[in-house]
Each structure stands twice: as C-alpha cells, then as structure tokens.
Design an enzyme around this catalytic site. Structure first.
Site: not given
Ligand code: C5P
Length: 403
Positions: A213, A291, A309, A311, A329, A343, A347
């Site tokens: 990302n 590959k 998972p 974290i 975050f 959230k 969490k």
C-alpha cells in the site's frame, strides 16, 4: 518533579492564553503551587474564573489588588515564587520588560523580582520577525531572561511561521530545567518502554511480487522520534517504509503482517503502544514458492486471499501484559469521526488518531496531517499541521497519560 515549587504564571493577552490553562494544570499535576497573574488584555482571552479554578488559587489582576487589600506587596508577590513564567509573552510585554516599564501588575512584578524569569513568546510571525522584537529579545537575553519557543507552524491568525507558543509540556520542561531539575528535565518518559508500528506491510504473491500500500511510514517514524525525544526507550516495528527509521530507537524490520504481529509480541511488554502501521488486511494464501510464469493457456492466475491478524485488536485484547495505553490509527475517507469512534470500540483500544486520507487532502504520502484524537472522553480535532508536529503533540499526550 516540581513538588513544592512555587511558580508565578503571568498570562499575557494573546490567543495562546488558552494553552496556559493547560500549562497551569500540568504544573499542578507535578506538585507545583501556581500563583496566576492576568494582564488586562489576557482577560479578553481567558476568564479569571477558569484560571482561578485550574490554579486552585486566587488570580491577581491589578496593582490595585495589592495595595487595597494590603495582603501582599508586589515585591513580596514576585519574590514569594521560585520562578516567574510569562505565557504567552506578547510582543508588547517583551517590549515593556526590555524597557524596564512598570505600569501594570505584570510588568511591575517582572521588574521587582529577583527570581528566574522564563518567557514563552507567542505572536504573529511578522511581529516576531520585526527588528524591534529581535532587539528586545536580545536585550532580554542579555538581562538573563530565559525563553522557550516560539515554535513554527500554522497560527490562529492564518499565517505560517515562527510565533506559536511552545506546547505546555515543553514549557514545563523548560521550567524544570531552569529550576535545576537534573537529567530528567524535559524527559517525562525517561526509562519507559513504548512500542510503535509503522509503514506498510508487503504480502508476497511469489518471491518477486507482493501486495503493498502507499503508506510512507512518515507519521510512524515521526511518532517514534518524538517519543524518543521525551526520553522513552522505543521499539520501532516497521514494514518496508519509504522514509528511514529515526536514530536512537530499536528498529525491528519486518515484511508481512504475520511477522509484524510476532515482532510486536516479542517486543512487549511496553507501557504504551502506538499502531501507526498500514497493515495489509489480506495475505495471499496460495503464494508461490517460485516466480510465477504466464500460463501457456493465457489464463491469469487467481490469487486466494485470507484475512491477516489484526495486530492492534490482538494487543488491545491482551489481559495481563496489555500496554496501559493502546493507540490505533484510522485512515478514513468518509464520516471520519463516526467511523473512527466506532473503530475505537470495536478494536478495544484506548485512543484512535483519525485522519481523512481522501486523495484531495494530499495527506497520504504528504508532509502534513489533519487528525482527530478520539478517546473515551470524546473527539478533539487538531488543526492541519506538519506530521512531526502531530507526532510531538501525540507524544506529549502519551507522556501525560502515563503520568
Ligand atoms: O481496521 P483498520 O485497518 O482501519 O485499522 C487501523 C488501525 O489498526 C491502525 O492502527 C493499524 O495499525 C491497525 N491494524 C493492525 N493490524 C491489522 C490492521 C490494522 O494493527 N491487521
């Protein structure tokens, strides 16, 4: 740290006066006794009532207060303190001090004292850069007056540059240092262990390809550096980031989410953990050991994904050994605060730092961030500022929360 110290806090007339309320609170948290003095202009920005409530002491406002009640003369008031701090120190107050004026209570106390004086200047950038202010500052420095700040950043008046008052914790650190606070001065996290995750993760497709990302790791690195600067021992668990890790932290470099979780578990226990990494939500289950080649049939391969998972949620749900403060975050593009608040609960973390990463904001991969800090007490939106300022502000909050 400041137990038994008597600090006379002179509040000048500037928008930064609201931060002085926090300064007073923090001084008292550390055991100091605060005697507050308000200039006439300061009363336009904060009320004597709120200052008195936070200081737990009466507020001195006019020279007249002293003579009428004959409680304490100005000489005595200025000398009964261990240190005088002027926050915010306006251009006008600094000019008065440099000229030795004594036409109101604040300037009279400053002229009458025989104790250290610390200024936390705050003013518009042009006023700060004016030759007259520079001249006054040089004069005051020569007179032995101490200063902390100002810092650079965006200001209430809409301009950018030096002129923002130093943060309350930076002023506390300067006061402690001025009073001979020793090596711990300004290092409220000395000896404490904190953990920070940062950067993206790479999830392999085969030995040469991966899913990634756009996280640069800039915000996480800045947070680790800010915590280090407050004296913390920092374990920095980082994916393959674009920015280098800060010096002076323990770097644990990982690639995948699974490796990041293992590294985090190995680095615990910590008193606080900040999860700034942009962890990939999925990994490729059928990753190839060699590959991958184009199929002679022309059919593209199908990648099968499995959830990684979480974290943050894993650590937040730990029983014994859970860090006292778990900070996550939330990068959102719509309804930022509502999603982030949900959230936080989902969490199980203590705080969420939420930001809007819509492409138009330029935040992801950029140098600035505009965040909202969500705690059990509610949501607090911070102005858009450089990522390292966000980091310092957050580190200061963490230090205060750990006490
Ligand atoms: O669910 P979402 O990815 O939006 O949550 C973001 C927060 O959760 C961040 O603090 C991120 O570091 C953390 N996280 C994590 N492990 C994951 C996914 C997210 O620690 N697998």
């Amino acid at each position: 740290m400041l137990g038994g110290r008597r600090i006379l806090v002179i509040i000048g007339g500037g928008i930064a006066a609201y931060k002085t309320l926090d300064l007073i609170r923090r001084l008292r948290e550390r055991g100091a006794t605060v005697t507050p003095v308000l200039t006439r202009a300061a009363e336009e920005f904060v009320t004597p009532l709120s200052v008195a409530a936070l200081a737990g002491a009466r507020v001195w406002r006019h020279l007249f207060d002293l003579t009428a009640e004959a409680e304490m003369g100005h000489i005595e008031l200025s000398r009964a303190a261990d240190l005088l701090v002027v926050a915010p120190a306006t251009a006008d107050l600094m000019a008065k001090m440099a000229g030795g004026h004594a036409d109101d209570l604040a300037s009279t106390l400053l002229l009458a004292t025989d104790k250290p004086v610390l200024l936390a200047p705050a003013m518009n950038v042009r006023m700060w850069q004016h030759a007259a202010t520079a001249r006054n500052l040089a004069r005051l420095a020569a007179d032995g007056i101490l200063t902390v700040g100002p810092e650079e950043g965006s200001m209430a008046c809409g301009e950018f540059g030096p002129g923002r008052m130093a943060e309350p914790l930076a002023i506390v650190a300067a006061i402690t240092a001025a009073l001979g606070g020793g090596p711990l001065a300004g290092r409220p996290l000395a000896g404490r262990h904190v953990l920070v995750t940062s950067g993206p993760t790479h999830e392999p497709i085969d030995p040469v390809r991966f899913i990634a990302n756009r996280s640069s790791g800039a915000q996480g690195a800045a947070i680790a550096a800010a915590l280090r600067d407050l004296g913390a021992r920092v374990s920095f668990v980082t994916g393959p980031a674009a920015v280098p890790p800060p010096a002076g932290v323990t770097v644990i470099a990982v690639e995948t989410a699974a490796a990041m979780l293992a590294a985090v578990e190995a680095a615990l226990p910590a008193e606080a953990a900040v999860f700034a990494a942009a962890v990939a939500d999925w990994r490729v289950v059928n990753a190839a050991g060699k590959k991958m080649k184009k199929d002679a049939s022309g059919r593209p391969p199908v990648l099968e994904l499995a959830e990684n998972p979480d974290i943050l949620a894993t650590v937040a749900a730990m029983g014994a050994g859970r860090p006292k403060l778990v900070v996550g975050f939330a990068a959102e593009t719509t309804d930022v605060v509502a999603h982030a608040a949900a959230k936080r609960v989902r969490k199980g973390c203590d705080w969420i730092v939420a930001n809007d990463v819509s492409p138009a904001t330029g935040i992801m991969g950029g140098t600035e961030n505009a965040v909202t800090l969500i705690t059990a007490a509610g949501a607090e939106s911070w102005p858009r500022m450089a990522k390292d300022r966000v980091a310092r502000e957050l580190a200061a909050r963490i230090a205060a929360a750990l006490g």
